[in-house]
Each structure stands twice: as C-alpha cells, then as structure tokens.
Enzyme design. Structure first.
Site, PDB file in Angstrom:
ATOM      1  N   THR A  14      22.137  33.842 -42.802  1.00  0.00           N
ATOM      2  CA  THR A  14      20.850  33.364 -42.307  1.00  0.00           C
ATOM      3  C   THR A  14      20.086  34.452 -41.569  1.00  0.00           C
ATOM      4  OG1 THR A  14      21.722  31.135 -42.171  1.00  0.00           O
ATOM      5  CG2 THR A  14      19.794  31.588 -40.834  1.00  0.00           C
ATOM      6  N   SER A  60      27.417  33.283 -46.470  1.00  0.00           N
ATOM      7  CA  SER A  60      28.785  33.640 -46.088  1.00  0.00           C
ATOM      8  C   SER A  60      29.830  32.789 -46.796  1.00  0.00           C
ATOM      9  CB  SER A  60      28.953  33.596 -44.573  1.00  0.00           C
ATOM     10  OG  SER A  60      28.944  32.284 -44.089  1.00  0.00           O
ATOM     11  N   THR A  93      26.740  32.501 -40.521  1.00  0.00           N
ATOM     12  CA  THR A  93      27.561  31.876 -39.469  1.00  0.00           C
ATOM     13  C   THR A  93      28.632  30.931 -40.011  1.00  0.00           C
ATOM     14  OG1 THR A  93      25.974  30.078 -39.165  1.00  0.00           O
ATOM     15  CG2 THR A  93      25.708  32.027 -37.770  1.00  0.00           C
ATOM     16  N   ASP A  94      28.449  30.448 -41.252  1.00  0.00           N
ATOM     17  CA  ASP A  94      29.413  29.460 -41.776  1.00  0.00           C
ATOM     18  C   ASP A  94      30.849  29.967 -41.722  1.00  0.00           C
ATOM     19  OD1 ASP A  94      27.245  27.899 -42.317  1.00  0.00           O
ATOM     20  OD2 ASP A  94      27.642  27.664 -44.463  1.00  0.00           O
TER      21      ASP A  94
HETATM   22  N1  ASP Z   1      24.755  29.304 -44.920  1.00  0.00           N
HETATM   23  C1  ASP Z   1      24.585  30.373 -43.977  1.00  0.00           C
HETATM   24  C2  ASP Z   1      25.703  31.382 -44.147  1.00  0.00           C
HETATM   25  O1  ASP Z   1      26.755  31.249 -43.592  1.00  0.00           O
HETATM   26  C3  ASP Z   1      24.545  29.876 -42.606  1.00  0.00           C
HETATM   27  C4  ASP Z   1      24.280  30.920 -41.612  1.00  0.00           C
HETATM   28  O2  ASP Z   1      24.245  32.100 -41.837  1.00  0.00           O
HETATM   29  O3  ASP Z   1      24.059  30.535 -40.467  1.00  0.00           O
HETATM   30  O4  ASP Z   1      25.492  32.327 -44.840  1.00  0.00           O
END
Ligand code: ASP
Length: 326
Positions: A14, A60, A93-94
């Site tokens: 993200t 991620s 973040t995932d």
């Molecule tokens: N779907 C995203 C990821 O993990 C969520 C994020 O980055 O916060 O790539």
C-alpha cells in the site's frame, strides 16, 4: 559531517500504491510504472544519503517466500560490503510481520534493519506512508537501533519483529504486540527506546544455506473441524504443519488419528493458537503424538521458524528445542 547512508529496499504494498481519488483509502493499486516510495527521496535525503532499490513491486500477500529469502541475502550482502549504515524495507502490511520475522531469523546482529509500510495509499488524504518511511529512515540511522533484531516502524511506534503482529485490517495503528508491547517510539524526529528485545539465545539461520525451503502449511482449527484438511496436507507432501489451534493449542479428538499419520510420514506438527495472544504451553498430546508447542509465536511466524528448522534438521526434539528458544 557526512550524512549516514541508508539503503531502502522496496517490496510494493500500500505504501507504494495509488488510488483514483484522495478519499480512496481502501481501493487502490500498484502502478508498474510508478514507485511512490522513490518520490519521497527529497524529504528523506535531509536525513540520510539514500539509495533506493526496487526489490519487488507486489501486494504483500503475493510475495513468494523465495523472494523474502533473496531479500535477506541482499541485506546480508549490503552489511558485509558496508554499503549502508542502516537498511529500510518498505512492504505491504498484510504480511509485513512475516517478512520482518523471517529476516529476523536469518540476519545476525548488526546494522539496523527497519521494516515499514502504510495503511493508506500514497494518494490518500492523511497518507501514513511518508511519515512512516521518514521515521524508519531515522531509526535506521540510529546507533541504538543496531543489534536489536529486525524492527518494525509503524504509526510512530517501534516494535520487535519477533512479537509484532497486524491486529487491525485497515487502521493506521494496526501494529502491536498485545502482551509484549512496543520497544520504542518516534516523535518529532526523536527516537526513544524503552524496551530491548531479548535476542541473545534465539535461533538464527544462515540465509545462504543450500536447499529448498520445505513445504509447511497452516491448518486453521474450528468447531467441528474435519481431519481431511490435515490428511490432505500430508498427502500433498507437507514436511511440517502448524495448527492455528483453538485456545491453548487444543487438538480435536477427531484430528488425533491424523497426528499419528503425520508422525509416521515424518511430518513435524507444531501447535500454535488462533487466539492472538498468550503462549501455547506443553501438553500431554506432545508426549503422545510428538507435537511441538509454539509458545508465543503466532501461526504465521511459527510456520516460518518451522520451515527454516526443517531445512536444517528433521529431528523433532531438536526442532522443539528451537521453539523453546524462539
Ligand atoms: N494488501 C496490502 C499489502 O499487504 C495491504 C497493505 O500494504 O497495507 O500489500
């Protein structure tokens, strides 16, 4: 005086994504032709001499584990060649906690390694990525951050990769460790550490060790669960299984015959918990079926430790000892 040198390795997520409008905080995507992390260089270069390396450009949940292993090797090389005084990884973040912990298992004490990301895309109102990244760069230049294990810097807080987890699907304060708390904070550009992770005796693995990473699955336990999930994973060639068990690592009676099958097939089974905090403790089932309690490692982190452990040994007791030290 020359500025400290920081290498930023970008992985996507993200923090590197953009949406159609400033209020698009949950709908956004990665643009193959644009890396918003790169666009923050003018702000960051006030703090350090920055080199940005686009290592991956992926959500991620799509990052192959082999890429994370390559990332660990790249960081080891940066340290060995003294190419930077600190390293920052930007990441979705995932699965950020997984990459951070995997790096923690693979990198010895040394120059700071700080992982950061964002809950909101670069195009959003109140995007959190730019400040998270600036703080991460500051931490990566801090002598105090060296030898602390891999750190996660999100929302003005610093956390140990060993304990931190994502605990909210969308909020900017998604990261924490319910029992262990944070190890420090960043406010107004000032860094304060107030806890030190106990890293000395933890298992560490060689990022350059030969061999494929073994296949380890996580089985999410639930009311009325079928043993077929376990049997399928064994038949599918898993070398190890992590149970995201109920409570303190309970195993349903209906699943216990599958533990016998697993043991006969040399599949190592670890009992973690789906609960989210607290440690899974030793139980009779471990003596009866050879399972291993995960302690306070959550299922996704227990899986990473089990993968690296299984690459080194298939000996159940040796692996159990690694989990006790983790
Ligand atoms: N779907 C995203 C990821 O993990 C969520 C994020 O980055 O916060 O790539």
């Amino acid at each position: 005086m020359s500025k400290p040198r920081v290498a930023i390795l970008t992985m996507g997520g993200t923090i590197a994504s953009t949406g159609a409008a400033p209020d698009a905080t949950t709908i956004y995507e990665l643009d193959a032709a644009r890396n918003p992390v790169q666009e923050l260089l003018p702000i960051l270069s006030g703090v350090a001499d920055i080199v940005v390396e686009a290592f991956a450009h992926l959500a991620s949940h799509d990052i192959p584990i082999a890429t994370v292993l390559d990332l660990a090797r790249r960081i080891a090389a940066i340290r060995a060649r003294n190419e930077a005084d600190g390293i920052v990884v930007t990441h979705g973040t995932d699965t950020l906690e997984e990459t951070a912990y995997f790096l923690d298992l693979l990198l010895p004490a040394g120059a700071p390694v700080v992982v950061t990301g964002a809950a909101r895309p670069a195009s959003a109102l109140s995007a959190d990525g730019p400040l998270n990244l600036l703080n991460a760069v500051r931490v990566a230049t801090s002598a105090e951050a060296a030898d602390q294990g891999v750190l996660v810097c999100m929302n003005d807080r610093l956390s140990a990769a060993r304990f931190v987890t994502k605990a909210h699907a969308t909020a900017t304060d998604a990261f924490g460790a319910a029992e262990q708390g944070h190890v420090g904070a960043v406010a107004g550009g000032e860094i304060a550490f107030f806890n030190r992770p106990r890293n000395g005796t933890r298992p560490r693995f060689d990022p350059h060790a030969p061999g494929e990473l073994p296949h380890v699955d996580i089985i999410h336990c639930h009311l009325g669960m079928s043993p077929a999930l376990v049997d399928h994973a064994i038949a599918d060639g898993a070398a190890g299984l992590v149970f995201a068990s109920t409570g303190n690592g309970s195993i349903p009676a209906a699943v216990k015959p599958s533990l016998t099958t697993a043991r006969a097939a040399g599949v190592v089974v670890v009992r973690s918990s789906r609960v989210g905090s607290g440690a899974v403790t030793s139980a009779k089932v471990d003596d009866e079926y050879g399972t291993i309690p995960a302690g306070s490692l959550n299922p996704q982190k227990a899986r990473l430790l089990l993968m690296l452990a299984l690459r080194e040994t298939r000996d159940r007791d040796h692996i159990a000892a690694m989990f006790r030290r983790a």
